[in-house]
Design an enzyme around this catalytic site. Sequence first.
Site, short mmCIF file in Angstrom:
data_model
loop_
_atom_site.label_atom_id
_atom_site.label_comp_id
_atom_site.label_asym_id
_atom_site.label_seq_id
_atom_site.Cartn_x
_atom_site.Cartn_y
_atom_site.Cartn_z
N ARG A 1 -3.43 6.89 0.94
CA ARG A 1 -3.91 8.11 1.59
C ARG A 1 -2.95 8.77 2.57
NH1 ARG A 1 -9.53 5.40 3.02
NH2 ARG A 1 -7.95 3.82 3.41
N ASP B 1 -6.89 -2.64 -7.20
CA ASP B 1 -7.42 -3.25 -5.98
C ASP B 1 -7.74 -4.71 -6.26
OD1 ASP B 1 -8.39 -2.24 -3.18
OD2 ASP B 1 -9.74 -3.81 -3.83
N ARG C 1 0.81 -1.23 0.00
CA ARG C 1 0.00 0.00 0.00
C ARG C 1 0.85 1.27 0.00
NH1 ARG C 1 -5.50 -0.12 1.96
NH2 ARG C 1 -6.38 -2.07 1.23
N TYR D 1 -14.69 -11.79 0.29
CA TYR D 1 -15.41 -10.55 -0.02
C TYR D 1 -16.65 -10.82 -0.85
CZ TYR D 1 -11.64 -7.80 1.97
OH TYR D 1 -10.75 -7.24 2.85
N ARG E 1 -6.64 11.60 -5.94
CA ARG E 1 -7.86 10.87 -5.59
C ARG E 1 -9.06 11.82 -5.62
NH1 ARG E 1 -11.92 8.81 -3.65
NH2 ARG E 1 -12.01 7.24 -2.02
O1 CP3 Z 1 -0.01 -1.45 -2.51
C1 CP3 Z 1 -0.31 -0.53 -3.30
O2 CP3 Z 1 0.13 0.63 -3.19
C2 CP3 Z 1 -1.16 -0.88 -4.52
C3 CP3 Z 1 -2.55 -0.69 -4.38
C4 CP3 Z 1 -3.43 -1.62 -3.57
C5 CP3 Z 1 -4.68 -1.16 -3.05
N1 CP3 Z 1 -5.33 -2.21 -2.51
C6 CP3 Z 1 -5.17 0.22 -3.12
C7 CP3 Z 1 -6.26 0.67 -2.24
C8 CP3 Z 1 -3.33 -2.97 -3.27
C9 CP3 Z 1 -2.20 -3.94 -3.54
C10 CP3 Z 1 -4.55 -3.35 -2.61
C11 CP3 Z 1 -4.84 -4.72 -2.18
C12 CP3 Z 1 -6.04 -4.99 -1.37
N2 CP3 Z 1 -7.27 -4.41 -1.44
C13 CP3 Z 1 -6.11 -6.00 -0.38
C14 CP3 Z 1 -4.99 -6.98 -0.06
C15 CP3 Z 1 -3.98 -6.39 0.83
C16 CP3 Z 1 -4.46 -6.14 2.23
O3 CP3 Z 1 -4.54 -4.95 2.60
O4 CP3 Z 1 -4.73 -7.11 2.94
C17 CP3 Z 1 -7.39 -5.99 0.17
C18 CP3 Z 1 -7.94 -6.89 1.26
C19 CP3 Z 1 -8.13 -4.96 -0.53
C20 CP3 Z 1 -9.58 -4.62 -0.36
C21 CP3 Z 1 -9.77 -3.22 0.03
N3 CP3 Z 1 -9.50 -2.14 -0.77
C22 CP3 Z 1 -10.28 -2.73 1.25
C23 CP3 Z 1 -10.71 -3.59 2.42
C24 CP3 Z 1 -10.31 -1.34 1.15
C25 CP3 Z 1 -10.87 -0.37 2.16
C26 CP3 Z 1 -9.98 -0.15 3.30
C27 CP3 Z 1 -9.33 1.21 3.18
O5 CP3 Z 1 -8.11 1.27 3.40
O6 CP3 Z 1 -10.05 2.15 2.87
C28 CP3 Z 1 -9.77 -0.97 -0.11
C29 CP3 Z 1 -9.58 0.40 -0.65
C30 CP3 Z 1 -8.22 0.77 -1.14
N4 CP3 Z 1 -7.42 0.00 -1.93
C31 CP3 Z 1 -7.56 2.02 -0.91
C32 CP3 Z 1 -6.34 1.96 -1.60
C33 CP3 Z 1 -5.30 3.04 -1.72
C34 CP3 Z 1 -8.13 3.21 -0.15
C35 CP3 Z 1 -9.21 3.82 -0.99
C36 CP3 Z 1 -9.25 5.32 -0.99
O7 CP3 Z 1 -8.38 6.00 -1.58
O8 CP3 Z 1 -10.23 5.84 -0.45
#
Ligand code: CP3
Length: 350
Positions: free
Chosen positions: A34, A80, A30, A157, A43
Amino acid sequence: MPPMMTQRPKKLIATLSGSIQKTPPVWLMRQAGRYLPEYRKTRAEAGDFLDLVYNPTLATEVTLQPIRRYGFDAAILFSDILVVPHALGQDLHFEENAGPVLGELPSLQTFKESVFHGKLGPVYEGVSSIRRQLDQEGFTDTTLIGFSGAPWTLACYMVDKKGSKEFISTRVMALQKPQEFMALIDLLTEAVTAYLGAQIQAGAEVLQIFDSWAGVLPPDQFRQWVIEPTQKIVAALKEKYPSIPVIGFPKGAGVLAAEYATKTRVSALGVDHTLPVEWADQTLDAKLPLQGNLDPCVLQAGGEHLERETHKILETFRNRPHIFNLGHGIDKGTPPDHVAQLMRLIREQA
Ligand code: CP3
């Protein structure tokens, strides 16, 4: 290039091939997100999170942001894991401060590959565009990582239809309707294999499989729903793309991480911060590259904690191939300065 001149492998690729380096390659799960003001700006321009994910130009921009700031050894595709259920026809949206919300589980009889790839076209375009942009900005040693969620985590999910700590509906379905659940896992195994293959063809040099919810399963089900599908995906990819390393990240696997590594035959194992580093170093094959495992809260706290824990990880994994990373994704409350401090701690080791 003359035949005798071979290019020096990129740092991350060298580690994945088994070499032990004085300063390990580093990237953070990640790393685009943010906690960075420039991410929040892009964003806001994109509007919705999915508009950002499906826009190759903006996805390229946010992927490059942490590379420009910190010079990580790898860039990870900005996307994602939930685009896979989305491309399989399940509704998806992200609610502010609540996370992902999915629609009804679609009836999934057969995998329609061309429809699936059609929907994911912008992601593949993003991969190619990121590689071009990295080279253009002089980040020619930066490795591009593509990724997917693993079948088990995606099923969590898809069945629970939102984030959870336990994924009770999914676990109950796996027990009550094993055939139906097996059909879902099989379909996801096929889809994830096709998805990762397409990312390789678009320019991904390394892949990571996120099994974020591997840790909620008891051992027998861990073998059935985590190890077996991952083993199939890795075998299929290795057959078609033998030079592309696959990093497996079975979060929360505990002692089963050892069996996961042996049976799935991943090229490297991502270890989370709940696994003792000494145990990992002593138990896991000395040739197996390990990735991890700083607690994201230690990074957020910074200061002495960060110094002590970083040195402990570097010291413990000094004699094996090691990729420095967190034990899970970086939290949005992390001060960007702490990431800069972490980079100094790692790179001043040399
Ligand atoms: O690593 C990186 O920089 C690449 C981008 C990336 C994102 N999600 C961007 C994201 C990667 C590799 C993921 C993987 C992901 N997504 C996982 C596996 C890794 C982990 O964290 O266990 C999972 C379970 C998800 C599902 C997901 N996406 C959730 C549960 C959420 C909401 C939680 C949150 O942090 O808001 C997301 C949203 C998400 N994916 C964001 C980002 C940057 C935040 C969204 C935003 O900008 O509002």
